[in-house]
Write an enzyme that holds these catalytic residues in place. Structure first.
Site, PDB file in Angstrom:
ATOM      1  N   TRP A   1       0.833  -1.223   0.000  1.00 50.79           N
ATOM      2  CA  TRP A   1       0.000   0.000   0.000  1.00 50.79           C
ATOM      3  C   TRP A   1       0.859   1.261   0.000  1.00 50.79           C
ATOM      4  O   TRP A   1       1.990   1.246   0.477  1.00 50.79           O
ATOM      5  CB  TRP A   1      -0.960  -0.002   1.202  1.00 50.79           C
ATOM      6  CG  TRP A   1      -0.299   0.094   2.553  1.00 50.79           C
ATOM      7  CD1 TRP A   1       0.062  -0.957   3.367  1.00 50.79           C
ATOM      8  CD2 TRP A   1       0.092   1.287   3.259  1.00 50.79           C
ATOM      9  NE1 TRP A   1       0.654  -0.487   4.517  1.00 50.79           N
ATOM     10  CE2 TRP A   1       0.681   0.887   4.484  1.00 50.79           C
ATOM     11  CE3 TRP A   1       0.005   2.656   2.990  1.00 50.79           C
ATOM     12  CZ2 TRP A   1       1.176   1.785   5.433  1.00 50.79           C
ATOM     13  CZ3 TRP A   1       0.496   3.564   3.931  1.00 50.79           C
ATOM     14  CH2 TRP A   1       1.073   3.129   5.130  1.00 50.79           C
TER      15      TRP A   1
ATOM     16  N   GLU B   1       6.933   9.139  13.745  1.00 51.53           N
ATOM     17  CA  GLU B   1       7.189   8.471  12.461  1.00 51.53           C
ATOM     18  C   GLU B   1       8.030   9.360  11.548  1.00 51.53           C
ATOM     19  O   GLU B   1       8.893   8.876  10.814  1.00 51.53           O
ATOM     20  CB  GLU B   1       5.866   8.137  11.751  1.00 51.53           C
ATOM     21  CG  GLU B   1       4.997   7.085  12.448  1.00 51.53           C
ATOM     22  CD  GLU B   1       5.537   5.672  12.289  1.00 51.53           C
ATOM     23  OE1 GLU B   1       6.522   5.469  11.553  1.00 51.53           O
ATOM     24  OE2 GLU B   1       4.960   4.757  12.915  1.00 51.53           O
TER      25      GLU B   1
ATOM     26  N   GLU C   1       8.967   2.305   6.354  1.00 54.82           N
ATOM     27  CA  GLU C   1       8.556   3.199   7.437  1.00 54.82           C
ATOM     28  C   GLU C   1       8.204   4.589   6.910  1.00 54.82           C
ATOM     29  O   GLU C   1       7.315   5.253   7.440  1.00 54.82           O
ATOM     30  CB  GLU C   1       9.696   3.329   8.461  1.00 54.82           C
ATOM     31  CG  GLU C   1       9.874   2.126   9.377  1.00 54.82           C
ATOM     32  CD  GLU C   1       8.781   2.028  10.417  1.00 54.82           C
ATOM     33  OE1 GLU C   1       8.014   2.978  10.596  1.00 54.82           O
ATOM     34  OE2 GLU C   1       8.703   0.961  11.064  1.00 54.82           O
TER      35      GLU C   1
ATOM     36  N   HIS D   1       4.658   5.786   6.591  1.00 54.46           N
ATOM     37  CA  HIS D   1       3.786   6.010   7.759  1.00 54.46           C
ATOM     38  C   HIS D   1       3.601   7.500   8.055  1.00 54.46           C
ATOM     39  O   HIS D   1       2.475   7.990   8.171  1.00 54.46           O
ATOM     40  CB  HIS D   1       4.351   5.293   8.996  1.00 54.46           C
ATOM     41  CG  HIS D   1       4.440   3.815   8.817  1.00 54.46           C
ATOM     42  ND1 HIS D   1       5.106   2.995   9.700  1.00 54.46           N
ATOM     43  CD2 HIS D   1       3.958   3.002   7.839  1.00 54.46           C
ATOM     44  CE1 HIS D   1       5.027   1.744   9.278  1.00 54.46           C
ATOM     45  NE2 HIS D   1       4.335   1.725   8.150  1.00 54.46           N
TER      46      HIS D   1
ATOM     47  N   GLU E   1       8.897  -1.750  17.907  1.00 54.24           N
ATOM     48  CA  GLU E   1       7.964  -2.117  16.833  1.00 54.24           C
ATOM     49  C   GLU E   1       6.680  -2.691  17.441  1.00 54.24           C
ATOM     50  O   GLU E   1       5.582  -2.435  16.944  1.00 54.24           O
ATOM     51  CB  GLU E   1       8.590  -3.128  15.863  1.00 54.24           C
ATOM     52  CG  GLU E   1       9.784  -2.598  15.068  1.00 54.24           C
ATOM     53  CD  GLU E   1       9.417  -1.694  13.886  1.00 54.24           C
ATOM     54  OE1 GLU E   1       8.231  -1.404  13.693  1.00 54.24           O
ATOM     55  OE2 GLU E   1      10.344  -1.268  13.169  1.00 54.24           O
TER      56      GLU E   1
ATOM     57  N   THR F   1       4.757   0.366  18.809  1.00 57.17           N
ATOM     58  CA  THR F   1       4.066   1.161  17.783  1.00 57.17           C
ATOM     59  C   THR F   1       2.894   0.367  17.204  1.00 57.17           C
ATOM     60  O   THR F   1       1.868   0.939  16.866  1.00 57.17           O
ATOM     61  CB  THR F   1       5.008   1.593  16.630  1.00 57.17           C
ATOM     62  OG1 THR F   1       5.751   0.469  16.179  1.00 57.17           O
ATOM     63  CG2 THR F   1       5.966   2.676  17.077  1.00 57.17           C
TER      64      THR F   1
ATOM     65  N   ASP G   1       2.142  -3.121   9.286  1.00 58.88           N
ATOM     66  CA  ASP G   1       3.578  -3.005   8.964  1.00 58.88           C
ATOM     67  C   ASP G   1       4.421  -3.194  10.232  1.00 58.88           C
ATOM     68  O   ASP G   1       5.419  -3.916  10.232  1.00 58.88           O
ATOM     69  CB  ASP G   1       3.910  -1.606   8.397  1.00 58.88           C
ATOM     70  CG  ASP G   1       3.501  -1.437   6.928  1.00 58.88           C
ATOM     71  OD1 ASP G   1       2.932  -2.375   6.349  1.00 58.88           O
ATOM     72  OD2 ASP G   1       3.771  -0.346   6.375  1.00 58.88           O
ATOM     73  N   GLU G   2       4.011  -2.518  11.304  1.00 62.42           N
ATOM     74  CA  GLU G   2       4.803  -2.569  12.546  1.00 62.42           C
ATOM     75  C   GLU G   2       4.860  -3.998  13.096  1.00 62.42           C
ATOM     76  O   GLU G   2       5.891  -4.431  13.618  1.00 62.42           O
ATOM     77  CB  GLU G   2       4.232  -1.638  13.627  1.00 62.42           C
ATOM     78  CG  GLU G   2       3.903  -0.215  13.180  1.00 62.42           C
ATOM     79  CD  GLU G   2       5.090   0.638  12.760  1.00 62.42           C
ATOM     80  OE1 GLU G   2       6.153   0.083  12.438  1.00 62.42           O
ATOM     81  OE2 GLU G   2       4.925   1.879  12.736  1.00 62.42           O
TER      82      GLU G   2
ATOM     83  N   HIS H   1       7.464  -5.822  11.171  1.00 58.05           N
ATOM     84  CA  HIS H   1       8.815  -5.400  11.582  1.00 58.05           C
ATOM     85  C   HIS H   1       9.187  -6.014  12.936  1.00 58.05           C
ATOM     86  O   HIS H   1      10.328  -6.413  13.145  1.00 58.05           O
ATOM     87  CB  HIS H   1       8.901  -3.874  11.697  1.00 58.05           C
ATOM     88  CG  HIS H   1       8.590  -3.154  10.424  1.00 58.05           C
ATOM     89  ND1 HIS H   1       8.228  -1.835  10.379  1.00 58.05           N
ATOM     90  CD2 HIS H   1       8.584  -3.585   9.141  1.00 58.05           C
ATOM     91  CE1 HIS H   1       8.014  -1.476   9.115  1.00 58.05           C
ATOM     92  NE2 HIS H   1       8.213  -2.523   8.351  1.00 58.05           N
TER      93      HIS H   1
HETATM   94 FE   LIG Z   1       8.009  -0.244  12.082  1.00 57.82          FE
HETATM   95 FE   LIG Z   2       6.268   3.225  11.646  1.00 62.10          FE
END
Ligand SMILES: [Fe+2]
Ligand SMILES: [Fe+2]
Length: 326
Positions: free
Chosen positions: A34, A77, A112, A115, A165, A168, A197-198, A201
């Site tokens: 995305w 971010e 990242e 974000h 991570e 977040t 995403d976090e 990670h």
């Molecule tokens: Fe992240």
């Molecule tokens: Fe992030």
């Protein structure tokens, strides 16, 4: 000291193989992942202004504290340059510019970067934010950097990133669910994909440390203990607003997050418990005496922190942020 650094480099070389094998699982292909524009009103369309109106209408339902937390998250971010430059300082990362760890660092940064980009554009469009005040805070945070107590040690750094991570992930996920309750489904979706995403990670960094425990358990345990004794500080702990001193806004931001239940002292303990379980801390053997002691300290820590959290009062003091209009 020489031995310490050499051993770290050797272990980083060792984990690099596993990292490269898994990289496509932990970081998604750029062409298909995305992008911010998938969620935001498209300025080339005739419907642009009506879409903004709609966005602003839904954003009206967000509470003051929720907007404040979202702004703090966005600034965190957007301070990404700090994190990238810091990762390249870690022992064993930038030895080879075209090597695996530099590749990881660049690709992680690239993910990242979306974000802050997405959240910033959204906040701008809501009309609720004094963008200049927010931008000043962002520039300050990047200029001020951070001091997270990891040194250039890859173990401490990846323990830190594993923790962060996960943190977040929790906070973006909670903002998503509170935004949904407040009727802002767009913001909810946006924070949902960021949280996704976090989570990925977090899996990656946890995996790197898991591998580290296999080959250097004693040093890894000491690093974990050291980071927990120092407490994991948030990357935005130097947050400030125009006219304020370094770090002066940070407490107000975390108070708002605690009040709303977006990121709390209990979450801190839950993350610690997750790391203890995922890294099988309880059953790690092959430790020297100091490593044994470190493990005992870590194992006892969640209960101790829970007792402290129990006694903590919810911060009630409301604060007027320069970032929010009206
Ligand atoms: Fe992240
Ligand atoms: Fe992030």
């Amino acid at each position: 000291m020489k031995f310490f650094e050499e051993k770290r480099r050797e272990v980083m070389k060792h984990i690099e193989k596993f990292m490269l094998e898994k990289m496509n699982e932990y970081l998604k292909p750029i062409d298909t992942i995305w992008q911010p524009s998938d969620f935001l009103p498209d300025a080339s369309r005739d419907t642009f202004f009506s879409e903004i109106k709609e966005l602003q209408e839904s954003a009206k339902g967000l509470s003051y504290d929720l907007v404040a937390v979202l702004i703090g998250d966005t600034i965190t971010e957007e301070a990404l340059p700090t994190y990238e430059s810091w990762l390249t300082m870690v022992e064993g990362v930038s030895d080879d510019e075209e090597g695996g760890w530099m590749k990881w660092t660049r690709h992680w940064t690239a993910e990242e970067n979306r974000h802050g980009d997405l959240l910033n554009k959204y906040l701008y469009l809501t009309g609720r934010v004094d963008m200049r005040a927010m931008e000043v805070s962002t520039q300050y945070l990047i200029a001020d950097g951070f001091d997270i107590g990891t040194g250039h040690d890859p173990y401490r750094n990846f323990i830190y990133t594993s923790f962060q991570e996960l943190a977040t992930n929790v906070s973006h996920r909670r903002v998503a669910s509170q935004a949904k309750k407040a009727g802002d489904t767009l913001l909810s979706k946006m924070c949902g994909v960021i949280a996704g995403d976090e989570a990925r990670h977090a899996k990656a960094y946890k995996y790197f440390i898991e591998r580290t425990f296999e080959v250097d358990p004693n040093e890894a345990m000491l690093a974990f203990e050291d980071m927990m004794r120092k407490k994991i500080v948030m990357p935005a702990h130097f947050l400030r607003e125009v006219g304020l001193k370094i770090g002066q806004t940070f407490g107000h931001f975390t108070d708002a997050a605690q009040r709303l239940g977006i990121y709390t002292a209990i979450d801190y303990v839950d993350i610690l418990k997750e790391l203890i379980a995922d890294w099988h801390i309880a059953s790690i053997t092959d430790l020297k005496e100091d490593g044994e002691k470190a493990r005992d300290y870590i194992m006892a820590l969640p209960d101790r922190l829970l007792r402290v959290a129990d006694r903590m009062k919810n911060p009630m003091l409301e604060y007027k942020f320069s970032w929010i209009n009206g």
